[in-house]
Design a protein around this motif. Structure first.
Motif, PDB file in Angstrom:
ATOM      1  N   PRO A  31      77.980  45.429  27.618  1.00  0.00           N
ATOM      2  CA  PRO A  31      78.994  46.061  28.484  1.00  0.00           C
ATOM      3  C   PRO A  31      78.520  46.242  29.924  1.00  0.00           C
ATOM      4  O   PRO A  31      79.272  45.982  30.868  1.00  0.00           O
ATOM      5  CB  PRO A  31      79.237  47.413  27.795  1.00  0.00           C
ATOM      6  CG  PRO A  31      78.903  47.181  26.369  1.00  0.00           C
ATOM      7  CD  PRO A  31      77.751  46.228  26.395  1.00  0.00           C
ATOM      8  N   LEU A  32      77.274  46.687  30.102  1.00  0.00           N
ATOM      9  CA  LEU A  32      76.765  46.884  31.454  1.00  0.00           C
ATOM     10  C   LEU A  32      76.664  45.563  32.212  1.00  0.00           C
ATOM     11  O   LEU A  32      77.007  45.472  33.398  1.00  0.00           O
ATOM     12  CB  LEU A  32      75.398  47.564  31.406  1.00  0.00           C
ATOM     13  CG  LEU A  32      75.390  49.032  30.979  1.00  0.00           C
ATOM     14  CD1 LEU A  32      73.959  49.547  30.859  1.00  0.00           C
ATOM     15  CD2 LEU A  32      76.185  49.894  31.960  1.00  0.00           C
ATOM     16  N   LEU A  33      76.195  44.524  31.526  1.00  0.00           N
ATOM     17  CA  LEU A  33      76.080  43.221  32.169  1.00  0.00           C
ATOM     18  C   LEU A  33      77.451  42.675  32.549  1.00  0.00           C
ATOM     19  O   LEU A  33      77.620  42.090  33.629  1.00  0.00           O
ATOM     20  CB  LEU A  33      75.364  42.235  31.236  1.00  0.00           C
ATOM     21  CG  LEU A  33      73.850  42.402  31.115  1.00  0.00           C
ATOM     22  CD1 LEU A  33      73.294  41.452  30.067  1.00  0.00           C
ATOM     23  CD2 LEU A  33      73.166  42.170  32.458  1.00  0.00           C
ATOM     24  N   ARG A  34      78.437  42.884  31.686  1.00  0.00           N
ATOM     25  CA  ARG A  34      79.769  42.354  31.980  1.00  0.00           C
ATOM     26  C   ARG A  34      80.369  43.034  33.209  1.00  0.00           C
ATOM     27  O   ARG A  34      80.968  42.373  34.063  1.00  0.00           O
ATOM     28  CB  ARG A  34      80.677  42.513  30.759  1.00  0.00           C
ATOM     29  CG  ARG A  34      80.331  41.551  29.636  1.00  0.00           C
ATOM     30  CD  ARG A  34      81.161  41.779  28.399  1.00  0.00           C
ATOM     31  NE  ARG A  34      82.569  41.473  28.624  1.00  0.00           N
ATOM     32  CZ  ARG A  34      83.489  41.540  27.674  1.00  0.00           C
ATOM     33  NH1 ARG A  34      83.131  41.903  26.444  1.00  0.00           N
ATOM     34  NH2 ARG A  34      84.751  41.248  27.941  1.00  0.00           N
ATOM     35  N   PHE A  35      80.237  44.347  33.295  1.00  0.00           N
ATOM     36  CA  PHE A  35      80.755  45.045  34.467  1.00  0.00           C
ATOM     37  C   PHE A  35      79.946  44.703  35.712  1.00  0.00           C
ATOM     38  O   PHE A  35      80.490  44.569  36.810  1.00  0.00           O
ATOM     39  CB  PHE A  35      80.754  46.554  34.230  1.00  0.00           C
ATOM     40  CG  PHE A  35      81.922  47.025  33.409  1.00  0.00           C
ATOM     41  CD1 PHE A  35      83.194  47.082  33.957  1.00  0.00           C
ATOM     42  CD2 PHE A  35      81.752  47.395  32.085  1.00  0.00           C
ATOM     43  CE1 PHE A  35      84.277  47.508  33.209  1.00  0.00           C
ATOM     44  CE2 PHE A  35      82.828  47.812  31.326  1.00  0.00           C
ATOM     45  CZ  PHE A  35      84.097  47.873  31.885  1.00  0.00           C
ATOM     46  N   GLY A  36      78.632  44.557  35.547  1.00  0.00           N
ATOM     47  CA  GLY A  36      77.800  44.209  36.686  1.00  0.00           C
ATOM     48  C   GLY A  36      78.106  42.825  37.212  1.00  0.00           C
ATOM     49  O   GLY A  36      78.219  42.613  38.422  1.00  0.00           O
ATOM     50  N   LEU A  37      78.249  41.860  36.304  1.00  0.00           N
ATOM     51  CA  LEU A  37      78.545  40.492  36.722  1.00  0.00           C
ATOM     52  C   LEU A  37      79.936  40.373  37.331  1.00  0.00           C
ATOM     53  O   LEU A  37      80.183  39.510  38.173  1.00  0.00           O
ATOM     54  CB  LEU A  37      78.406  39.541  35.529  1.00  0.00           C
ATOM     55  CG  LEU A  37      76.969  39.298  35.049  1.00  0.00           C
ATOM     56  CD1 LEU A  37      76.961  38.521  33.750  1.00  0.00           C
ATOM     57  CD2 LEU A  37      76.161  38.562  36.119  1.00  0.00           C
ATOM     58  N   ALA A  38      80.854  41.253  36.883  1.00  0.00           N
ATOM     59  CA  ALA A  38      82.209  41.230  37.451  1.00  0.00           C
ATOM     60  C   ALA A  38      82.211  41.615  38.921  1.00  0.00           C
ATOM     61  O   ALA A  38      83.165  41.311  39.645  1.00  0.00           O
ATOM     62  CB  ALA A  38      83.124  42.167  36.663  1.00  0.00           C
ATOM     63  N   ALA A  39      81.150  42.269  39.360  1.00  0.00           N
ATOM     64  CA  ALA A  39      81.059  42.687  40.761  1.00  0.00           C
ATOM     65  C   ALA A  39      80.596  41.557  41.672  1.00  0.00           C
ATOM     66  O   ALA A  39      80.564  41.719  42.889  1.00  0.00           O
ATOM     67  CB  ALA A  39      80.100  43.871  40.888  1.00  0.00           C
ATOM     68  N   THR A  40      80.241  40.424  41.077  1.00  0.00           N
ATOM     69  CA  THR A  40      79.765  39.295  41.871  1.00  0.00           C
ATOM     70  C   THR A  40      80.808  38.181  41.868  1.00  0.00           C
ATOM     71  O   THR A  40      81.707  38.147  41.026  1.00  0.00           O
ATOM     72  CB  THR A  40      78.446  38.746  41.302  1.00  0.00           C
ATOM     73  OG1 THR A  40      78.694  38.124  40.033  1.00  0.00           O
ATOM     74  CG2 THR A  40      77.432  39.874  41.120  1.00  0.00           C
ATOM     75  N   SER A  41      80.661  37.275  42.785  1.00  0.00           N
ATOM     76  CA  SER A  41      81.602  36.158  42.865  1.00  0.00           C
ATOM     77  C   SER A  41      81.307  35.076  41.838  1.00  0.00           C
ATOM     78  O   SER A  41      82.162  34.243  41.544  1.00  0.00           O
ATOM     79  CB  SER A  41      81.561  35.554  44.275  1.00  0.00           C
ATOM     80  OG  SER A  41      80.241  35.087  44.575  1.00  0.00           O
ATOM     81  N   TRP A  42      80.108  35.088  41.292  1.00  0.00           N
ATOM     82  CA  TRP A  42      79.702  34.034  40.364  1.00  0.00           C
ATOM     83  C   TRP A  42      79.500  34.525  38.937  1.00  0.00           C
ATOM     84  O   TRP A  42      79.401  33.723  38.010  1.00  0.00           O
ATOM     85  CB  TRP A  42      78.376  33.426  40.845  1.00  0.00           C
ATOM     86  CG  TRP A  42      77.332  34.473  41.166  1.00  0.00           C
ATOM     87  CD1 TRP A  42      77.106  35.032  42.379  1.00  0.00           C
ATOM     88  CD2 TRP A  42      76.409  35.098  40.251  1.00  0.00           C
ATOM     89  NE1 TRP A  42      76.091  35.969  42.294  1.00  0.00           N
ATOM     90  CE2 TRP A  42      75.654  36.028  40.997  1.00  0.00           C
ATOM     91  CE3 TRP A  42      76.167  34.957  38.894  1.00  0.00           C
ATOM     92  CZ2 TRP A  42      74.665  36.815  40.412  1.00  0.00           C
ATOM     93  CZ3 TRP A  42      75.181  35.741  38.302  1.00  0.00           C
ATOM     94  CH2 TRP A  42      74.442  36.655  39.067  1.00  0.00           C
ATOM     95  N   GLY A  43      79.472  35.848  38.753  1.00  0.00           N
ATOM     96  CA  GLY A  43      79.098  36.391  37.450  1.00  0.00           C
ATOM     97  C   GLY A  43      80.120  36.222  36.356  1.00  0.00           C
ATOM     98  O   GLY A  43      79.772  36.144  35.175  1.00  0.00           O
TER      99      GLY A  43
END
Length: 270
Positions: free
Chosen positions: A198-210
């Motif tokens: 869950p943390l990785l998914r929300f964190g990656l959503a904050a990037t243009s490539w994640g």
């Protein structure tokens, strides 16, 4: 294979652990589905993440899609653990030795465990999804929102949710064949499913490539198979198509099983 499959299935269903976990899943889903339905039907702001589409109230169809797939989003740990225990329990109690003496073809044993896990996982999928649909639809209906239970598309979502949960049990069997220490396997599962992914998914959503990476996570793949999820409605991940989600989740199961077959099940076991 037939005899091995029957043996592995009996091992799973003749213990109390599977129905204890099933009851725990039912209780959890019966609690979380009405709470989620109440929050979103009352216009609760589900929030947004960077890159999301906004934080307003969800439309009616999105409310139902979010509620009806909550078992896939938050309840998949139960079939995952059951599948893992199908392997780790044998190594913990050393029953793997007589198992391999009775059926020395180790690929057959592992294949039978995968199939037996799928069958029991489907039980978890059907029961968990039915619990969510019943409890969630009740609250949605009381809130004056349409339940959409009269639509074939809704039943498709429910059926695919059950299949996704069944596949989680197969992933669990594969993972258990890689990490046979029971305590370590459960700790890793809980850490990954409840915190890391869950943390990785929300964190990656904050990037243009994640987002292109996050959609291939196992949790996101299962949600894609079901057709929607809480995380997707919050803008955390753009999901794959259901077929692609199924392929990714099956891929994880087969990858783990292959690693387990050529590591754990290749070594001498006494």
């Amino acid at each position: 294979m037939g005899a091995a499959l029957r043996t592995e299935y009996r091992k799973l269903v003749t213990t109390r652990l599977w129905w204890v976990l099933l009851l725990a899943m039912v209780g959890y889903m019966a609690f979380i589905a009405p709470v989620m339905a109440f929050v979103v039907t009352q216009g609760g702001d589900m929030g947004t993440v960077p890159g999301g589409e906004g934080g307003g109230p969800l439309p009616a169809d999105a409310i139902v899609r979010t509620v009806y797939t909550i078992a896939v989003t938050l309840g998949y740990t139960f079939p995952l653990v059951v599948g893992t225990l199908a392997v780790t329990t044998e190594f913990r109690h050393q029953t793997i030795t007589p198992t391999l003496l009775a059926e020395p073809r180790r690929s057959v044993v592992l294949g039978a465990k995968l199939l037996a896990g799928a069958v029991l996982g489907l039980v978890f999928g059907v029961v968990g999804t039915a619990t969510v649909a019943g409890a969630g639809a009740l609250v949605v209906s009381l809130a004056g929102q349409p339940t959409y239970l009269d639509l074939a598309s809704t039943w498709r979502v429910l059926a695919l949710s059950a299949v996704a949960l069944a596949l989680w049990a197969v992933v669990g069997v594969g993972f258990g064949s890689v990490l046979t220490n029971q305590v370590a396997a459960i700790v890793v599962i809980l850490a990954f499913t409840q915190f890391l992914e869950p943390l990785l998914r929300f964190g990656l959503a904050a990037t243009s490539w994640g987002d292109g990476i996050a959609r291939f996570f196992p949790g996101a793949a299962a949600e894609a198979l079901s057709g929607g999820s809480l995380y997707a409605e919050m803008g955390a991940t753009q999901l794959l198509s259901p077929v692609q989600g199924a392929a990714v989740l099956i891929g994880y199961a087969l990858l783990f099983a292959a690693i387990g077959r050529f590591t754990t099940f290749r070594r001498d076991i006494t």
